[in-house]
Design an enzyme around this catalytic site. Structure first.
Site, PDB file in Angstrom:
ATOM      1  N   CYS C 244       4.590 -58.623  28.339  1.00  0.00           N
ATOM      2  CA  CYS C 244       5.449 -59.752  28.247  1.00  0.00           C
ATOM      3  C   CYS C 244       4.998 -60.665  27.702  1.00  0.00           C
ATOM      4  O   CYS C 244       3.827 -61.326  28.075  1.00  0.00           O
ATOM      5  CB  CYS C 244       5.871 -59.871  29.587  1.00  0.00           C
ATOM      6  N   CYS C 269      10.197 -59.569  30.020  1.00  0.00           N
ATOM      7  CA  CYS C 269      10.608 -58.632  30.880  1.00  0.00           C
ATOM      8  C   CYS C 269      12.132 -58.924  31.005  1.00  0.00           C
ATOM      9  O   CYS C 269      12.704 -59.764  30.814  1.00  0.00           O
ATOM     10  CB  CYS C 269       9.962 -59.401  32.081  1.00  0.00           C
TER      11      CYS C 269
END
Lengths: 189, 369, 296
Positions: C244, C269
Site C-alpha cells: 500500500c 488499501c
C-alpha cells in the site's frame, strides 16, 4: 379463552423480538453455548425461553405442534392469541414444543425435502436442566468440540446422518436456551 | 499527495437537491398538480397502478410527478410504498360479468348481445398531432357527452366466451375456492401454477409482455389468438366481513379484461375445443391486457398437451424471472455502482496471464534462434 | 423521503414484524444447513434491487438497538452506497455506527471481507447479486436446484478445468466458488478471491442476503469452507504484487488508482479502516504522509 391468555407477551415487540432473535441465532450458530432470554411470561408448563422463541418465530404462517403436557388449554389459547399460529399434529408442524419424552418418536417430524431441506421442523425441547456438559458436539459453529446436556444422543446422531435433511432443535430450560442444528455431530462421552 | 475520495454523504445530498430542482423545471411554468396528472395522464396513471400492484390513482399520479414522468421509477415508488401497507384481508373475486362497461369489443362475432361498444379508444384516430391541444384549446364536449349518456343505460353484458361455452366449444376452467398464491409474500417457486403466472404477468413490464406476445404472433410459440372479448369498465369490490357474516361493497375499480380464443385442442377421447388466454389489469390498459392473454396462453402449452418449441414465450422460468421491471432495472443499473475491487482482481489476473504468455513467446523465439 | 422516514412512521429497522419473523426463520434454516440457499419472500425495499436489498433485509432482521453497525462497499466506509445504507439504518433504527471493524457488532459489506480479523459476537452480512454459483453454467433455477440436491457439481469442475487448459490458471478472480462442510457449493458473493481464505474457520457469523433472487444463506462460525481447486492447480489467493502506497501494508487487498494521464498509478488499501488505523499507528508507505503533517 381466559384473561391469562392475553398476558405474558412482549411489551415492546420490535426490540424484544430483535434481542430474542439474536440470542436464538447465537445459540443455533454456536451449539453448546447457552443463552439467557427474557420478555415472555407464558402459562405453565411453557418455559420463559420457549415462550420467547414462540413469540419471536411463530405467526399465522407457521403451524405449531404441542406435545404431551404442553398441549393444554392455557397454552393453546396463549399461542393462538399472541401468534395466531395454527395448532396441528406432529407431521404438519413447523415448530413442535414439548419435553423430549413427549416429542418422541422424533422421526415423526418434517426433515425437509432433498431439493428444499429448509422445509423441516424445528423442535423446542423443554428440559429440566440445561448445562454445557454431557454429550460431545462438533461441527459447524464449534471451534474444536463443545458439550451440552442432551436428553439422548442416538436420535440426534441419526438426525445428523440425514444431513442436509433433518430437524433442528432448541433446548430450553427456564430462561436459558441452547441450539442444536442438524449439522452438529453428537457423541456420548 | 493523494487524498482518498471522501464526502459521499455531501455528494448524495447535493445530488438530491439538484434532482429536486430539475424535477420542478422552469419555475415560470406552473407546477403540475396531482389532479392534472390523474385526470389528463390517466393511461400513465393506469400503468403505474397495474405494475405497481396498487389501485390508487392519486398515489400513482404523485409517483409520476415525483419520478419526473419515468414510469418505471414511479412503479418502483408505488411498490416500495405498497410493501409497507398492512393487510386487512382479501376481497371476493371481482365479477367482471357484471362490469359496467365503457368499452367492449369482440373480434370473433360481428354482433352479439350487448353489442360492440367502441368506447374511448385511440383505435380509429388518425395519428396526426393535434395542434389545437398545443394552443391549449379544448375539444368540443357535445359528442363525448352523448357517448357517456348512452353508456349510462347499458345493462351488464355477458362474456362472449360464455356463448361458446354453451355449446362446449371452448374449454372451461374448473372453478376453485383455493387461495391464489401471492408472489409479493412468498418466494417464487417453479414450476408455477397459472394463478401465480397471471399475477406475475399483470405486474410484469408492459414492454416485455408486449414483445413476448408479439413474438408468439410471429411464430415463436404461435397460438392463433383471436380477441374473443376485450372489456373495460367498473366493477364492485366486495369483502366478507366475518363480524357481519356477509359481503360488503368497499369500493369500485376500473379494470380491463381480455379473453383470447385460441387454437383447438382435442384428443381421441375429447372432441376439439377452443382454448383460452386471459388478461386482467387495472384501469384502461388494453395493450397490456391483450398481450397478457397471449402470453398466458403460450405458457399453458404443457397443460394443453402441446409441444415446447423452445419459444421464449413458452418458457415459464424465462418469462417469470424476467418480467418484473423493478427487479430488472435495479439489477441492470446496479452495474454503475463501484465494482473496482472485482475489476482490480481481474486486472491483476490478466496482467499475470499476459506476462506468462509473453514470457513463453520470448522463450520460444529464443529457442528458435 | 427524509420526512416520511421520521421516527414513528415506520417500524424499528423499517421492516414490519411479520416480515422480520419470516427472514429470521430463513436465517436460522440457513445456519442449520450451511451453504444451502434458503428461499425467502424478499420485500420491495425503498432502494433498488441490486443495490443491497438482500443485505439490508438481513441486517434489518438482525439489528437490535444495542448494535453498532459498520457498512462498507468495496472495503470502504465512504463509498456512496455504503453511506446511503448506513444512513438508512441510522434513520430507521437509530443505531450507533462506526467505521472501526473491531467496534462493530454487525458489518454489512459489498464485495470485501475486512482485513482485520473478525471475532465472536460479530455478524458479517454480505450483499449478494447472484447467489447461485452454478447460474452462469446453467441459467435455469429448476436445473441448478436439482444439481445441488444430487451434489452434481461436475459442471463447475469442468468450467474451472477449461480455464486451466486455456490460460494455465483458473480464470475466476472474484466470486470464486467454495464448498461448504463438504456438501454445498456456494457463491461467496463477488469478493476477490484474495478474501476467500477468510471465509473459513471465521469466529463471526456470516450471513448472505440476495434480495432480488430471494435467497438467504449462511456460514456459522468455524465452518469448513474450501475454495474449489485441483491437486495440480491448488487455489491461490492473489493480489496485486505491491505494498500500500499510503500505509505500507503488504498483506492487504489493494485498489489501483490512476494518478495522471501519463500512466502514473498508485496502490492503496481497499479497506479504508485498515489503512487509516495503520497510518495512525505510524506505518507509512511510498507516498504516505507522516501523521502530524497530515493533521495540519
Amino acid at each position: 379463552m381466559t384473561l391469562d391468555a392475553l398476558l405474558g407477551g412482549f411489551t415492546e415487540t420490535p426490540l424484544q423480538s430483535a434481542q430474542a432473535f439474536r440470542a436464538a441465532l447465537e445459540a443455533l450458530s454456536r451449539p453448546g453455548q447457552i443463552e439467557t432470554v427474557t420478555g415472555a411470561t407464558p402459562p405453565a408448563p411453557l418455559s420463559v425461553a420457549a415462550g420467547v422463541l414462540v413469540l419471536t418465530l411463530c405467526d399465522p404462517t407457521t403451524p405449531v405442534h404441542l406435545a404431551g403436557a404442553h398441549d393444554c388449554a392455557a397454552l393453546r389459547d396463549w399461542i393462538t392469541f399472541h401468534t395466531g399460529a395454527p395448532l396441528v399434529g406432529a407431521t404438519a408442524a413447523q415448530f413442535a414444543i414439548g419435553t423430549w419424552a413427549a416429542l418422541a418418536p422424533v422421526n415423526r417430524f418434517a426433515i425437509g425435502q432433498p431439493d428444499y431441506p429448509d422445509r423441516s421442523a424445528t423442535l423446542i425441547v423443554e428440559m429440566e436442566h440445561l448445562a454445557a456438559h454431557g454429550a460431545r458436539l462438533s461441527g459447524p459453529g464449534i471451534k474444536t468440540t463443545a458439550q451440552l446436556s442432551l436428553p439422548e444422543t442416538a436420535a440426534f446422531a441419526a438426525n445428523r446422518a440425514l444431513f442436509p435433511l433433518g430437524f433442528d432443535t432448541f433446548l430450553t430450560s427456564g430462561a436459558c436456551l441452547a441450539g442444536l442444528p442438524r449439522s452438529t455431530r453428537v457423541e456420548t462421552l | 499527495m493523494y487524498v482518498a475520495v471522501k464526502g459521499g454523504e455531501r455528494a448524495i445530498d447535493a445530488a438530491h437537491a439538484w434532482l429536486a430542482e430539475e424535477r420542478r423545471g422552469d419555475r415560470t411554468v406552473a407546477a403540475l398538480s396531482i389532479d392534472q396528472i390523474r385526470e389528463q395522464l390517466a393511461l400513465a396513471v393506469n400503468r403505474v397502478m397495474v405494475e405497481g400492484s396498487l389501485y390508487d390513482p392519486d398515489l400513482a399520479a404523485l409517483a409520476i410527478k415525483q419520478a419526473r414522468g419515468d414510469l418505471i421509477e414511479a412503479i418502483f415508488l408505488i411498490r416500495a410504498y405498497r410493501t409497507t401497507l398492512p393487510r386487512f384481508g382479501a376481497s371476493n373475486p371481482v365479477k367482471t360479468a357484471e362490469m359496467a362497461v365503457v368499452r367492449r369489443i369482440s373480434a370473433t362475432f360481428k354482433d352479439l348481445p350487448g353489442g360492440q361498444v367502441l368506447g374511448p379508444t385511440f383505435d380509429y384516430t388518425h395519428r396526426l398531432l393535434d395542434f389545437a391541444l398545443m394552443a391549449e384549446g379544448e375539444a368540443p364536449i357535445g359528442l363525448a357527452e352523448q357517448g357517456a349518456a348512452a353508456l349510462g343505460t347499458l345493462d351488464p353484458v355477458p362474456h362472449v366466451t360464455e356463448f361458446l361455452n354453451r355449446d362446449g366449444l371452448i374449454e372451461t376452467e374448473a372453478p376453485s375456492d383455493g387461495t391464489p398464491p401471492d408472489l409479493t409474500r412468498e418466494p417464487m417457486e417453479l414450476p408455477a401454477a397459472r394463478p401465480l403466472r397471471l399475477q406475475a404477468l399483470t405486474r410484469g413490464d408492459e414492454g416485455f409482455v408486449l414483445s413476448l406476445a408479439y413474438s408468439t404472433q410471429r411464430g415463436y410459440g404461435r397460438t392463433h389468438a383471436f380477441v374473443g372479448e376485450l372489456r373495460i369498465g367498473s366493477v364492485a369490490v366486495e369483502m366478507e366481513i366475518p363480524e357481519l357474516g356477509f359481503a360488503v361493497e368497499i369500493g369500485e375499480i376500473e379494470l380491463t379484461e381480455c379473453e383470447s380464443v385460441n387454437q383447438f385442442k382435442g384428443s381421441k377421447t375429447e372432441p376439439p375445443q377452443f382454448t383460452r388466454g386471459y388478461g386482467l389489469v387495472f384501469g384502461q390498459t388494453e395493450r397490456k391486457a391483450i398481450a397478457m392473454s397471449l402470453v398466458d396462453r403460450a405458457l399453458r402449452w404443457k397443460e394443453l398437451g402441446e409441444d415446447f418449441t423452445g419459444a421464449p414465450a413458452q418458457d415459464e422460468e424465462f418469462v417469470l424471472m424476467h418480467a418484473d421491471n423493478v427487479q430488472a432495472t435495479g439489477f441492470l443499473e446496479h452495474i454503475k455502482l463501484p465494482h473496482y475491487v472485482d475489476f482490480q482482481s481481474e486486472l491483476e489476473l490478466i496482467r499475470r496471464l499476459r506476462s506468462e504468455a509473453m514470457a513463453a513467446i520470448t522463450t520460444t523465439q529464443e529457442a528458435a534462434e | 423521503m427524509t420526512d416520511t422516514l421520521e421516527a414513528g412512521a415506520y417500524n424499528f429497522a423499517y421492516l414490519d414484524e411479520q416480515t422480520k419473523r419470516m427472514i429470521r426463520r430463513a436465517i436460522l434454516k440457513g445456519i442449520a444447513v450451511p451453504g444451502y440457499q434458503v428461499p425467502f419472500a424478499s420485500r420491495e425495499m425503498p432502494m433498488p434491487y441490486g443495490w443491497g436489498t438482500g443485505g439490508v433485509q438481513v441486517t434489518a432482521a438482525c439489528l437490535t438497538p444495542d448494535d453498532t453497525l459498520k457498512v462498507i462497499d468495496q472495503g470502504a466506509d465512504d463509498t456512496t452506497n455504503a453511506v446511503s445504507i448506513r444512513k438508512f439504518f441510522q434513520r430507521t433504527a437509530a443505531v450507533a455506527v462506526t467505521e472501526a471493524t473491531a467496534e462493530a457488532s454487525i458489518i454489512q459489506t459489498r464485495h470485501r471481507i475486512p482485513e482485520a480479523p473478525l471475532s465472536e459476537g460479530q455478524i458479517l452480512v454480505y450483499q449478494v447479486p447472484i447467489p447461485e454459483p452454478l447460474r452462469f453454467l446453467e441459467p435455469r433455477e429448476t436445473e441448478t436446484r436439482k444439481m445441488h440436491e444430487l451434489e452434481e457439481y461436475g459442471l463447475m469442475h469442468v468450467k474451472l478445468y477449461e480455464d486451466i487448459a486455456r490460460h494455465g490458471h483458473i480464470a475466476t478472480a472474484y466470486a470464486y466458488p467454495v464448498k461448504v462442510e463438504g456438501r454445498y457449493v456456494m457463491d461467496p458473493s463477488p469478493i476477490p478471491r484474495f478474501d476467500n481464505p477468510k471465509l473459513a474457520a471465521c469466529p463471526a457469523i456470516q450471513l448472505f442476503g440476495a434480495g432480488r433472487e430471494q435467497r438467504i444463506y449462511a456460514l456459522p462460525p468455524y465452518t469448513a469452507v474450501v475454495s474449489l481447486d485441483f491437486d495440480d492447480h491448488p487455489f491461490e489467493a492473489s493480489k496485486a504484487p505491491h505494498d500500500c502506497d499510503l500505509c505500507g501494508a503488504s498483506d492487504s487487498y489493494l485498489d489501483e488508482v490512476i494518478t495522471d494521464d501519463a500512466g502514473g498509478r498508485m496502490f492503496v488499501c481497499s479497506d479504508t479502516d485498515y489503512c487509516r488505523s495503520r497510518c495512525e499507528a505510524g506505518h507509512m508507505g511510498r507516498l504516505g504522509v507522516p501523521q502530524q503533517e497530515a493533521a495540519e
